[in-house]
Design a protein around this motif. Structure first.
Motif: not given
Ligand SMILES: C[S@@+](CC[C@H](N)C(=O)[O-])C[C@H]1O[C@@H](n2cnc3c(N)ncnc32)[C@H](O)[C@@H]1O
Length: 257
Positions: A92, A115, A117-118, A121-122, A168, A183
């Protein structure tokens, strides 16, 4: 809730000593598949004591080894392996770390802590077009090790059945492949590697202290009683003291289409 940096408190030395490494075949496979050379920069996210970072160093230009646990980073750094930058952080906080350009990301037994999916994306923002995300770990259908029934019974008596994964992961129950397919990194290539590992009862006892759910910090002053109980249970089940296990590791390489 337990903080990320404390998940493996007290476990790092046991982790480095008793967890199975990945072995040369897997390291060669990752290096060859990614086409690593002395210009490639690889992020090892959730590096632990460098289980992937250390053998991959020397195959790449630089390994950025990131983990939230100071203890894990210190355990890895004490070998002084050239070509690795040890950085405290987690999935994160990647955007806040001084990573510089990153070609590929490897995660050994750590994706389930994030997490997912997050994070993907990053990583889609972070990685160049040729960049891949590599997961290394147990397979989609992991078999329990032969000592698990005995150790599980002891864990139960010590109330250690807490499942320690990211919220998650624990709540969605969705497999890593499904998350990857949804993704940007949805082109998957998977390969399994099987090795026979022999362990003594002492090795298996030490291994238990490397797990987040039976780490020294989690056990506290019950640690001697726990290790004694595990040892006794193992000896009763297998007086020869020699345990043999087929360890299956799956490497998933995820790329953009
Ligand atoms: C099971 S260990 C894996 C260590 C090593 N990569 C390996 O392959 O053996 C999981 C590691 O993930 C780290 N971790 C936990 N939560 C994380 C997160 N959100 N982002 C990155 N790493 C995390 C832990 O501190 C721990 O060192």
């Amino acid at each position: 809730m337990i903080s990320r940096s404390e998940l493996f408190a007290g476990a790092a030395t046991y982790y480095a000593r008793y967890r199975h490494g990945y072995g040369t075949e897997i390291i060669d496979y990752i290096a060859d598949t990614l086409g690593l050379d002395d210009r490639t920069r690889v992020l090892d996210l959730g590096c632990g004591p460098g289980t992937l970072a250390i053998p991959l160093a020397g195959r790449a230009g630089e390994i950025l080894a990131v983990d939230p646990s100071e203890e894990m980073l210190a355990e890895g750094a004490r070998w002084g392996t050239p070509g690795i930058r040890w950085l405290r952080g987690d999935s994160s906080t990647l955007g806040e770390l001084p990573l510089g350009p990153v070609d590929h990301v490897v995660m050994g037994r750590s994706f389930h802590w994030t997490e997912r999916e997050r994070l993907l994306r990053h990583l889609d923002e972070l990685l160049p077009a040729h960049g891949a995300v590599v997961l290394a770990g147990p397979t989609t259908d992991p078999a329990d090790p032969p000592w698990e029934p005995q150790v599980q019974a002891v864990r139960r008596t010590f109330g250690l059945e807490w499942r320690a994964n990211s919220e998650e992961y624990a709540q969605s129950g969705r497999h890593h492949d499904e998350i990857l397919r949804g993704s940007a990194f949805n082109r998957l290539e998977s390969r399994r590697f099987t090795r026979t590992v022999r362990q003594s009862a002492d090795d298996i006892v030490g291994l238990q202290l490397s797990f987040s759910y039976s780490s020294p910090a989690r056990l506290g002053e019950r640690m001697p009683a726990f290790t004694k109980a595990v040892h006794e249970a193992l000896d009763a089940a297998n007086p020869s003291g020699e345990w043999r296990e087929e360890v299956v590791t799956e490497i998933v390489v995820a790329r953009r289409p």
